[in-house]
Motif scaffolding. Structure first.
Motif, mmCIF file in Angstrom:
data_model
loop_
_atom_site.group_PDB
_atom_site.id
_atom_site.type_symbol
_atom_site.label_atom_id
_atom_site.label_comp_id
_atom_site.label_asym_id
_atom_site.label_seq_id
_atom_site.Cartn_x
_atom_site.Cartn_y
_atom_site.Cartn_z
ATOM 1 N N TYR A 26 0.803 -1.021 0.071
ATOM 2 C CA TYR A 26 0.043 0.130 0.016
ATOM 3 C C TYR A 26 0.970 1.359 -0.008
ATOM 4 N N PRO A 27 0.591 2.138 -0.707
ATOM 5 C CA PRO A 27 1.590 3.332 -0.894
ATOM 6 C C PRO A 27 1.637 4.288 0.409
ATOM 7 N N ILE A 28 2.870 4.484 0.688
ATOM 8 C CA ILE A 28 2.826 5.464 1.910
ATOM 9 C C ILE A 28 4.270 6.087 1.636
ATOM 10 N N ILE A 52 0.260 -6.584 -6.309
ATOM 11 C CA ILE A 52 -0.962 -6.062 -5.914
ATOM 12 C C ILE A 52 -0.866 -4.876 -5.107
ATOM 13 N N CYS A 53 -1.411 -3.686 -5.357
ATOM 14 C CA CYS A 53 -1.770 -2.539 -4.714
ATOM 15 C C CYS A 53 -3.030 -2.863 -3.547
ATOM 16 N N VAL A 54 -2.803 -3.183 -2.578
ATOM 17 C CA VAL A 54 -4.055 -3.487 -1.912
ATOM 18 C C VAL A 54 -4.674 -2.552 -1.234
ATOM 19 N N GLU A 55 -5.803 -2.459 -0.190
ATOM 20 C CA GLU A 55 -6.406 -1.382 0.287
ATOM 21 C C GLU A 55 -5.708 -0.896 1.728
ATOM 22 N N SER A 56 -4.665 -1.452 2.204
ATOM 23 C CA SER A 56 -4.358 -1.019 3.422
ATOM 24 C C SER A 56 -3.181 -1.831 3.684
ATOM 25 N N GLU A 57 -1.994 -1.251 4.488
ATOM 26 C CA GLU A 57 -0.928 -2.093 4.888
ATOM 27 C C GLU A 57 -1.394 -3.490 5.687
ATOM 28 N N HIS A 81 3.158 4.779 10.030
ATOM 29 C CA HIS A 81 1.774 4.655 10.228
ATOM 30 C C HIS A 81 1.540 3.149 9.578
ATOM 31 N N LEU A 85 0.012 -0.057 11.357
ATOM 32 C CA LEU A 85 -1.195 -0.633 10.987
ATOM 33 C C LEU A 85 -1.220 -2.190 10.715
#
Lengths: 388, 285
Positions: A26-28, A52-57, A81, A85
């Motif tokens: 997930y991008p951060i 895969i770029c998923v919906e959260s870490e 963060h 998470l």
């Protein structure tokens, strides 16, 4: 072949060379460049993998756990963060004994939103059962990432490769990128110890009562205990193939030192410079870089630090109510030693504040001139009006 | 903005932390227009601004909370709605506006969105949808159209995006609309309706992100606005299942849901709390 690589891309190159098959993220900021490059490798065919770029870490770690359990080499990257998470699943990855490798870019935690470097994010995960390795420069990032897969798969524990935000993730340096054939010799195809297998069906994650749970935890501890020895063997092999090694710790001019500065991450590079400068003026100062934080290399530390009467630990992190985290660990490691080495604890560079050679000179002189260490960590470089 | 010409004042200066201006939004970004529409709606609606709070998550749109001169909360990524839910439980009389982006509200915070809509928490959620994670550099999001190029889908997005109004409708939102920043008048009126309406109101605002999304998808800033003009069809009460954004064929805008049902706090108080004595009711009134 030497290339001018961004620190983030040193990770990406290593992940490609390691023939990772599933990457989920997930991008951060400041982790994004790592996974952006990997997504390109997957698309241009230079990496036989799915990204895969998923919906959260939280989902990112869950997905690499699933991939690892399915029997492939899996990787993710995060920061700050995002790592916080993931916390629940960090315990799961180690408890399930999955050799996942993750790049973690050290970044400060909010509130007080701050994207700059600070180690408190990764150190707050010290009890999750992950091996942690802190890197000093771009070459070390690439090499450590490759070593991480070998180490993880040998002891069946996940490994976190830690690099400083921006100072390392976004700076460009010449990095020797090894060729695929040699890397393949160093890192053979993943042969998972635990995997989903319809011929031998296993139930993963069942209820484990008081009669079994403790032994499973003891096994994780035993694997951690083996990690330093395995890392040394892995590094020996790495050295024979690539001519570089780093050690669990790195001692610089410690043999005759009156004060040893203890550091980690990119601050080590600055510290080397400061130590060299001070030596030229006749000061007897050395540096110990701690690269392996979990398991904590207490044996190596006990072999080096007691040579000096004073040790100054410089922490770019804080455990509120206890002080600098590396300092606590160093004190605990030296508690078993009969010597009289005094441990001074300093906190510097939080939230990306610069740690310069002048910072190290100040810390060195303060340590030299203070007969006994204060009970609390000393905060270095605070703005005067911020002192409470 | 306010300081661009000496002595001139922006009509929203009283609602802005002008010391935080210039803002971070890129040239050609649509968030400023969406933000202005939101502030103008807040003024026009007549709600008590002394009892109004703005909550944002993380991302470019998330900066909104930092620029508004009201009680505001720049929360962690994805959690604007749960922070806002807590505020409403503690102070049901507050007007709570959630101003955030698509990545924040529908990826990392997606679960919170559907549950707050299900509970009918009395919030006004303005989602600036720019089709990608702009702040972190243009990665693929849960709203990125299939086939679009982003920094993590260099040859095109293999996934299907959410139809946000359908998701809001299916989750139980009592007010759902979609506009673009080109339709600023309708957008402002819609946010105003959402603000005065009790219950979970959702306003999707399509906004260009030329720097991170547009340039990877052959959309110059004006191209995106032209698409908003040429491809949009205003169709109030349209079937929510037909609201998938399609830049080649049609982008349906309008108000799709406007219904009534008890709010989260109303239902809770009626179901879970002891009935008030008549004397207390008088006091509460």
């Amino acid at each position: 072949m030497k290339q001018v690589l961004e620190g983030s891309h040193a990770v990406s190159e290593a992940v490609r060379l390691a023939r990772v098959q599933v990457v989920s993220a997930y991008p951060i900021t400041p982790q994004t460049h790592i996974v952006e490059a990997i997504s390109e490798f997957c698309s241009d065919g230079t990496m036989d993998a799915r990204f895969i770029c998923v919906e959260s870490e939280h989902s990112a770690m869950a997905a690499v756990i699933g991939a690892s359990n399915a029997g492939v080499r899996a990787f993710t990257a995060t920061s700050s963060h995002g790592l916080a998470l993931m916390h629940e699943l960090l315990h799961w990855a180690s408890g399930a004994r999955l050799p996942i490798v993750m790049a973690e870019v050290n970044r400060a935690l909010a509130p007080g939103w701050n994207i700059w470097t600070d180690q408190t994010d990764s150190l707050a995960q010290r009890d999750t059962g992950w091996i942690q390795l802190y890197c000093e420069d771009g070459q070390e990032v690439l090499d450590t990432t490759l070593e991480a897969f070998r180490l993880a798969e040998a002891v069946n524990l996940p490994v976190m490769v830690v690099l400083d935000a921006f100072f390392l993730s976004h700076t460009f340096e010449p990095v020797d990128v090894p060729d695929q054939d040699t890397v393949d010799r160093f890192l053979p195809p993943f042969d998972p110890r635990f995997r989903l297998d319809t011929k031998n069906p296993c139930a993963f994650g069942p209820i484990t009562g008081p009669d079994r749970y403790m032994e499973i935890r003891r096994d994780i501890q035993a694997a951690m205990d083996r990690a330093p020895e395995v890392l040394a063997a892995v590094e020996q092999e790495f050295f024979s193939l690539f001519g570089r090694r780093y050690g669990a710790v790195d001692a610089f001019l410690c043999d005759d030192a009156e004060v040893i500065l203890v550091v980690s991450g990119t601050a080590a590079a600055t510290c080397r410079q400061a130590v060299g400068d001070l030596r030229k003026t006749g000061e007897r100062v050395g540096m110990l870089k701690i690269r392996l934080f979990r398991p904590f290399p207490a044996t190596e530390i006990r072999a080096i630090l007691p040579k000096a009467p004073k040790v100054a630990v410089v922490d770019r992190n804080v455990s509120f109510g206890a002080g600098g985290i590396f300092a606590q660990e160093v004190k605990a490691a030296l508690a078993l030693h009969k010597g009289n080495t005094a441990v001074y604890s300093y906190i510097a560079g939080l939230g990306g504040r610069d740690i310069t050679t002048a910072t190290f000179q100040e810390i060195y002189l303060t340590t030299k001139d203070t007969p006994t260490p204060p009970a609390e960590s000393v905060w270095v470089g605070l703005a005067q009006e911020e002192r409470a | 903005m306010s300081k661009s010409a000496k002595g001139s004042h922006h009509p929203l200066d009283d609602l802005l932390r002008t010391d935080r201006i210039p803002h971070i939004w890129c040239p050609g970004c649509g968030i400023g227009t969406a933000f202005s529409a939101c502030l103008m709606a807040m003024k026009a609606s007549g709600i008590d601004l002394e009892r109004t709070a703005m909550v944002s998550g993380i991302g470019c749109s998330g900066r909104g909370a930092g620029y508004v001169k009201l009680d505001s909360y720049h929360t962690t990524h994805g959690r604007a709605i749960p922070f806002a839910t807590g505020m409403k439980l503690a102070r049901p009389e507050l007007n709570v506006v959630v101003f955030s982006g698509d990545g924040d509200l529908f990826a990392i915070g997606g679960n919170h969105f559907i549950h707050a809509a299900r509970r009918n928490v009395d919030l006004t959620v303005v989602c600036v949808n720019n089709l990608n994670y702009g702040m972190t550099g243009g990665q693929v999001a849960a709203t990125t159209p299939s086939g679009s190029k982003t920094t993590t889908t260099p040859v095109g997005n293999p996934e299907a995006p959410f139809n946000l109004p359908l998701l809001a409708f299916a989750s139980g939102a009592t007010y759902v609309s979609r506009w673009t920043i080109l339709h600023s008048r309708e957008l402002t009126e819609s946010i105003e309706e959402g603000l005065v309406k009790k219950g979970f109101s959702f306003i999707e605002v399509l906004a260009p992100c030329p720097v991170n999304y547009g340039r990877r998808n052959r959309q110059r800033p004006m191209d995106t606005l032209r698409a908003y003009q040429e491809k949009s069809i205003i169709m109030n009460d349209a079937d929510p299942t037909r609201l998938q954004i399609d830049f080649d064929r049609a982008i349906i805008l309008g108000k799709f849901v406007d219904t009534e049902r008890p709010t989260c706090v109303e239902s809770y108080d009626r179901t879970c709390r002891p009935p008030m004595e008549p004397a207390d009711e008088e006091k509460a009134a």
